[in-house]
Enzyme design. Structure first.
Site, PDB file in Angstrom:
ATOM      1  CD  GLU A  57      -1.123   4.776  10.198  1.00 54.03           C
ATOM      2  OE1 GLU A  57      -0.367   4.092   9.480  1.00 54.03           O
ATOM      3  OE2 GLU A  57      -1.194   4.661  11.431  1.00 54.03           O
ATOM      4  NE  ARG A  93      -0.314  -0.347   4.956  1.00 56.65           N
ATOM      5  CZ  ARG A  93      -0.818  -0.501   6.173  1.00 56.65           C
ATOM      6  NH1 ARG A  93      -2.109  -0.544   6.362  1.00 56.65           N
ATOM      7  NH2 ARG A  93      -0.032  -0.640   7.218  1.00 56.65           N
ATOM      8  CD  GLU A 111      -5.121   2.154  12.458  1.00 55.29           C
ATOM      9  OE1 GLU A 111      -4.004   1.675  12.709  1.00 55.29           O
ATOM     10  OE2 GLU A 111      -5.451   2.506  11.320  1.00 55.29           O
ATOM     11  CG  PHE A 120       1.970 -13.599  12.674  1.00 55.52           C
ATOM     12  CD1 PHE A 120       1.290 -14.751  13.068  1.00 55.52           C
ATOM     13  CD2 PHE A 120       2.794 -13.661  11.553  1.00 55.52           C
ATOM     14  CE1 PHE A 120       1.433 -15.942  12.361  1.00 55.52           C
ATOM     15  CE2 PHE A 120       2.941 -14.846  10.850  1.00 55.52           C
ATOM     16  CZ  PHE A 120       2.263 -15.994  11.253  1.00 55.52           C
TER      17      PHE A 120
HETATM   18  C1  GAL Z   1      -1.358   1.228  11.236  1.00 56.98           C
HETATM   19  C2  GAL Z   1      -2.236   1.141   9.995  1.00 56.98           C
HETATM   20  C3  GAL Z   1      -3.158  -0.046  10.047  1.00 56.98           C
HETATM   21  C4  GAL Z   1      -2.386  -1.272  10.454  1.00 56.98           C
HETATM   22  C5  GAL Z   1      -1.716  -1.003  11.766  1.00 56.98           C
HETATM   23  C6  GAL Z   1      -0.960  -2.177  12.329  1.00 56.98           C
HETATM   24  O1  GAL Z   1      -0.255   2.043  11.021  1.00 56.98           O
HETATM   25  O2  GAL Z   1      -3.005   2.309   9.884  1.00 56.98           O
HETATM   26  O3  GAL Z   1      -3.745  -0.212   8.784  1.00 56.98           O
HETATM   27  O4  GAL Z   1      -1.448  -1.567   9.478  1.00 56.98           O
HETATM   28  O5  GAL Z   1      -0.808   0.029  11.614  1.00 56.98           O
HETATM   29  O6  GAL Z   1      -0.371  -1.873  13.573  1.00 56.98           O
END
Ligand code: GAL
Length: 654
Positions: free
Chosen positions: A145, A106, A300, A350
């Site tokens: 992000e 990505r 997140e 994981f």
């Molecule tokens: C973030 C991202 C998510 C996922 C996550 C894993 O940086 O926005 O899509 O990849 O990390 O920790």
């Protein structure tokens, strides 16, 4: 009553339809009320240019809606489809070394590429047309992000966009030459199209060019975001956001970003192996609240281990709860995870999730359900404010400038100093705000500038006024040195703060690696020493050894109704910083609780008081009187907080 948003990234496209039904049932069980949908599904919903397949998305949105789960609708532009890369190879990101990045992952795209931007605006608009008025859609989650792996692109399109950005900013090439100091090495430009992106080059690329390149690259991502936001707003009343990476993304200037979103959303991942990593989490939360200017949301974080650190340590029992509730205490109104259900396929299999591979008979799932229950009981917290009497100055531009090449020492690191001060205040139970150096600081009792290397004349003027007006300012070494173009402020260092601090610096004496000189006032410095010459300030501490033995290390300048302190070396919590901050906090009249162990967090948010015990021993924290917000116990005396536990009270009497 408001609710606290609870849920995570939901990727049903990775699962058969029967799993969706189980998902929705489990979401209800856990109290999930919001999921981020479609963050990476572009290749699925637009299989070929202009051909759309929304059938699955339609069904899943209905399922969620029937279950009362809101949708945070993603736009999938962080992962462009392979047909777009094939049709427009020029959208590929070109890195600093001039390599065009391949697909299969990505983010590998140029943020200024017209073909990419058109396709992004189009898919955002198609999604907004279709779902903009859907009652389940509570929030829009544009992209993912910004700047994660493509902070800057060095392709010809980006270079031309940079030239145009400079022409807009400076108007006239001679103004740019002046601002950039191109007389140095005769690096003068006669036209904007002579300016190159600062890709790989011999050392010593003009620092002013590098700073403007950072500003341009940040603005390129903002412009890309705006295209989608505005397309969505044509069809939807729901708020629009994108997820930030505070404080771990150096490249995006989130003071600027925060103005563009309806709600600040942040991603934070614990650095598992780092000692005292919960302090870094608090710092992230406080900085997210600062850029938001109030409540914000965690878009997140993780229930347990991530998959991208060298050793992905799982969170211990209760650790997720402490982490989540610390974000809540520090202003978050939403606690979302990456991700809802652990993937079986792809590169993140994981990574922990709300539903682990092991299913529901797992500690993680039980903690997820319990947290959901807690958040329902804590709904009254949503929308309330966190109050702080102390501010630390934070400026991405100063971070950029300080860490360019050819500084007096490679140990001059932006976060190193900010974290030293933040950590010491955290351990003294002092809640801090972060503030931009040009912000109105008059509401703070104490303002700290640990790493304000780059300081504009305007910011310096405001800091001076703040002190004269009765404020307390504490400045660390190598601050107030350069302006926004990395040009040294005229005269002796620190040019922007000389008069405020009542001193000047005759010579820098960066130190060799390791422990540095002792101070006669106690404590020991590192990294930095310098010859301070007093001009109005008094010395309150003197170097007892080292290149500046016998000369001031700590100074205080009484100016107007206030005080400006200066620290000429790197102190840490146990090597003098606790005492120095203690004196400044006392002078500024900042109260701190006494007798509470260092690793017990005490935060006030609205009428709520959060006590988060990061030790494994039970502790007793003194009043005020309060009612336990989770179980209704009335606490009149000391409040017991179990080892590793969290107690939240509603204050009934100060
Ligand atoms: C973030 C991202 C998510 C996922 C996550 C894993 O940086 O926005 O899509 O990849 O990390 O920790």
């Amino acid at each position: 009553m408001q609710t606290i948003r609870y849920g995570g990234d939901y990727n049903p496209e990775q699962w058969p339809e029967e799993t969706w039904h189980e998902d929705v049932r489990l979401m209800r069980e856990a109290g999930v009320n919001l999921v981020s949908l479609g963050v990476f599904n572009w290749g699925i919903i637009e299989p070929a240019p202009g051909e759309y397949d929304f059938a699955d998305l339609d069904r899943i949105i209905e399922l969620l809606h029937e279950a009362g789960v809101g949708v945070d609708m993603g736009t999938p532009t962080a992962s462009p489809p392979s047909w777009l890369r094939r049709a427009h190879p020029e959208i590929r990101l070109v890195d600093h070394e001039g390599r065009a990045l391949a697909g299969g992952s990505r983010h590998g795209v140029c943020p200024s590429s017209p073909a990419y931007l058109d396709a992004c605006a189009n898919i955002a608009e198609r999604l907004a047309e279709r779902y903009g008025a859907h009652p389940a859609v509570e929030l829009w989650h544009v992209h993912n992000e910004y700047g994660w792996a493509n902070a800057a692109c060095y392709c010809p399109v980006s270079t031309a966009a940079f030239q145009q950005w400079l022409a807009d900013a400076y108007g006239d090439i001679d103004r740019l030459n002046d601002a950039w100091g191109t007389a140095f090495w005769g690096l003068v430009y006669r036209a904007f199209d002579q300016i190159e992106a600062p890709a790989i080059a011999p050392p010593g690329v003009n620092p002013a060019l590098q700073l403007d390149w950072k500003r341009f690259s940040n603005d390129a991502h903002i412009a890309s975001y705006r295209l989608q936001r505005d397309a969505i707003a044509r069809h939807s009343q729901a708020p629009v956001t994108t997820n930030f990476m505070i404080p771990n993304c150096e490249d995006m200037d989130y003071w600027r970003w925060a103005k563009e979103v309806d709600v600040v959303a942040n991603n934070h991942y614990l650095i598992a192996e780092r000692p005292e990593n919960h302090i870094e989490l608090s710092m992230s939360a406080d900085l997210a609240r600062a850029v938001a200017g109030g409540p914000w949301m965690v878009m997140e974080h993780s229930t347990s281990a991530v998959n991208w650190q060298p050793r992905n340590l799982a969170k211990g029992p209760g650790e997720m709860r402490r982490n989540s509730l610390a974000h809540l205490a520090r202003g978050a109104d939403g606690l979302m995870f990456f991700q809802w259900r652990a993937s079986r396929v792809g590169s993140e299999k994981f990574h922990s999730a709300m539903v682990p591979h092991g299913g529901t008979d797992t500690r993680v799932w039980r903690e997820v359900v319990d947290l959901g229950g807690d958040l329902e009981r804590l709904a009254g917290v949503a929308g309330t404010d966190v109050e702080a009497e102390v501010a630390i100055l934070w400026d991405w531009e100063s971070w950029w400038a300080l860490e360019l090449e050819w500084r007096p020492s490679e140990d001059l690191r932006y976060r190193e100093r900010i974290e030293a001060y933040y950590t010491s205040l955290w351990k003294q139970h002092v809640t801090v705000d972060f503030a931009h150096p040009e912000a109105d600081l008059s509401g703070y009792r104490l303002v700290i500038a640990p790493a304000s290397y780059l300081l504009t004349a305007e910011a310096a003027k405001r800091l001076h006024g703040y002190v004269e007006g009765g404020g307390n300012l504490l400045v660390s070494y190598f601050s107030g040195i350069v302006d926004e173009h990395d040009a040294v402020h005229p005269g002796a260092h620190p040019g922007a703060l000389r008069e405020t601090l009542g001193l000047w610096v005759e010579e820098f004496h960066p130190l060799p690696e390791g422990a540095g000189p002792a101070l006669d006032s106690g404590g020991r410095g590192r990294i930095w020493s310098e010859r301070v010459r007093l001009d109005g300030a008094e010395a309150v501490g003197v170097f007892a050894e080292g290149p500046d033995a016998g000369h001031p290390a700590l100074t205080r300048h009484r100016l107007g109704g206030g005080n400006a302190w200066y620290v000429a070396t790197a102190l840490d919590h146990t090597t003098g910083l606790r005492e120095l901050l203690g004196d400044a906090l006392d002078t500024a009249g900042v109260q701190r609780p006494t007798g509470v162990p260092e690793h017990v967090e005490i935060i006030r948010r609205g009428r709520y008081r959060f006590l988060i015990n990061h030790t494994d021993q039970e502790v007793a924290v003194p009043g005020p009187r309060g009612v336990d917000a989770l179980d209704g116990t009335v606490h009149t005396g000391d409040i017991p907080v179990p080892g590793g536990g969290v107690v939240i009270t509603t204050i009934i009497e100060e």
